[in-house]
Write an enzyme that holds these catalytic residues in place. Structure first.
Site, PDB file in Angstrom:
ATOM      1  N   CYS A 121       0.907  -1.222   0.064  1.00 30.58           N
ATOM      2  CA  CYS A 121      -0.008   0.095   0.065  1.00 30.58           C
ATOM      3  C   CYS A 121       0.673   1.384  -0.121  1.00 30.58           C
ATOM      4  O   CYS A 121       1.351   1.660   1.156  1.00 30.58           O
ATOM      5  CB  CYS A 121      -0.840  -0.062   1.293  1.00 30.58           C
ATOM      6  SG  CYS A 121      -1.992   1.395   1.504  1.00 30.58           S
TER       7      CYS A 121
ATOM      8  N   CYS B  78      -0.383   3.963   2.213  1.00 27.52           N
ATOM      9  CA  CYS B  78      -0.117   3.884   3.728  1.00 27.52           C
ATOM     10  C   CYS B  78       1.400   4.113   3.926  1.00 27.52           C
ATOM     11  O   CYS B  78       1.670   4.977   5.044  1.00 27.52           O
ATOM     12  CB  CYS B  78      -0.328   2.430   4.177  1.00 27.52           C
ATOM     13  SG  CYS B  78      -1.841   1.830   3.504  1.00 27.52           S
ATOM     14  N   ASP B  79       2.141   3.743   3.172  1.00 26.05           N
ATOM     15  CA  ASP B  79       3.758   3.448   3.506  1.00 26.05           C
ATOM     16  C   ASP B  79       4.409   4.373   2.882  1.00 26.05           C
ATOM     17  O   ASP B  79       5.823   4.707   3.090  1.00 26.05           O
ATOM     18  CB  ASP B  79       4.016   2.170   3.570  1.00 26.05           C
ATOM     19  CG  ASP B  79       3.243   1.103   4.199  1.00 26.05           C
ATOM     20  OD1 ASP B  79       2.903   1.688   5.504  1.00 26.05           O
ATOM     21  OD2 ASP B  79       3.248   0.029   3.902  1.00 26.05           O
TER      22      ASP B  79
END
Ligand code: NAP
Length: 319
Positions: free
Chosen positions: A134, A137-138
């Site tokens: 992701c 997200c990261d």
């Protein structure tokens, strides 16, 4: 043991929309949120193609709004993931987090799909230490670092383009020369100076220094030569698989594992069990199509519980 007329599993656009419709039909649905409350859209940033939002809307905000809308009409939400179901008799039995048991007259399966992994050495061990599925997200953790995105579809193009906001270099690694991604997404990635391409290679191993990712070993499909691509992060973007393990073979699925629905309905192979969203749709996989099928599932459940569909189900399905 708590009993409900309808239990909905999953809280992506399909689950939320099914909750809104079934709550408005006074079915007082109980919704289990699963591992990822809000589903895949909570892992994205801006959604520009969901009708009704001229300037786009953030994924998490859209999901939160859908949830509140369902709650307003009496849907109840509980944390937890269905770990098994017994569909052999009615009421159906649902076990959540391996311990809590519930029964329901009808079930809506809206458990979505999860990221596929490469299955190569180092990958699992390094999740959270440089391997990610992701970018949204990261990506933030890779400011001024080098990252690799594996895949040749729209997800890979989108993730790679997004990651250029943070990373100093993004290498797209794909197993063929041709990309599967749509022309527009390809063009966007190809025109980005920060993106480099490693095409027609097979991934072999995620490299590490013992604690974190240092690169990816690939084999050139044309020459057979092995090479190491240095990187601090490896983003796997090779598609998704439907979340159906908990069904333990009780519902018919297709060759890719997606739930088979009958005709133009959301009915599954088990009467009283309906499916909506990515768990039954390997083709469109859009927030709006998932929401649409969630609406259909709630309407099918309503008809089913009224007993109208039970006797002429096959007619409806063949329509
Ligand atoms: P996808 O279209 O199925 O593409 C998966 C990619 O990963 C393919 O290039 C595939 O290679 C590769 N791949 C699959 N298994 C692999 C493996 N084991 N090892 C190495 N490579 C592997 O999946 P997606 O990109 O997630 O897209 C899914 C759907 O969502 C598509 O319909 C897409 O259009 C849509 N989507 C749209 C947007 C957007 O419009 N904003 C963004 C993301 C996704 P091959 O090509 O060789 O099979």
């Amino acid at each position: 043991m708590e009993h409900r007329k309808v239990i909905i599993l999953g809280t992506g656009p399909a689950g939320y929309t099914a909750a809104i419709y079934s709550a408005r039909a006074d079915l007082e649905p109980l919704v289990f949120e699963g591992d990822e409350p809000g589903g895949q859209l909570t892992l994205t940033t801006e959604i520009e193609n969901f009708p009704g939002f001229v300037d786009g809307i953030m994924g998490p905000e859209l999901m939160e709004t859908m949830k509140k809308q369902a709650q307003r009409f009496g849907a109840t939400f509980e944390r937890g993931r269905a770990t098994s179901v017994d569909l052999s008799k009615r009421p159906f039995r649902v076990t959540v987090d391996k311990e809590r048991e519930y029964t329901a007259d009808a079930l809506i399966l809206a458990t979505g799909a999860s990221a596929k992994m490469l299955g190569i050495e180092g990958e699992n061990e390094l999740i959270g230490r440089g391997v990610s599925t992701c970018a949204t997200c990261d990506g933030f953790f890779f400011r001024n670092k080098r990252v690799i995105v594996v895949g040749g579809g729209d997800s890979a193009m989108e993730e790679a383009t997004f990651l250029t906001k943070f990373a100093s270099e993004v290498v797209i690694v794909h197993r063929r020369e041709e990309l599967r991604a749509s022309k527009v997404m390809q063009a966007r990635a190809r025109s980005n100076d920060k993106i480099r391409w490693e095409l027609n290679v097979t991934t072999q191993k995620v490299l590490s220094d013992g604690t974190k990712v240092t690169g990816l070993r690939v084999v050139d499909n044309a020459t057979g030569e092995t090479r190491d691509i240095p990187a601090d992060g490896v983003f796997v973007a090779i598609g998704h698989r439907p979340n159906t393990d908990f069904l333990n073979g009780q519902v018919e699925v297709d060759e890719l594992g997606y739930i088979v629905t009958k005709g133009n309905t959301t009915a599954t192979s088990v009467e009283g069990v309906f499916a909506a969203g990515d768990v039954m749709d390997s083709r469109y996989r859009q927030a709006i199509t998932a929401a649409g099928s969630g609406c259909k599932a709630a309407m099918d459940v309503e008809k089913y519980l009224e007993g109208e569909m039970a006797h002429d189900w096959s007619v409806t399905m063949n329509a």
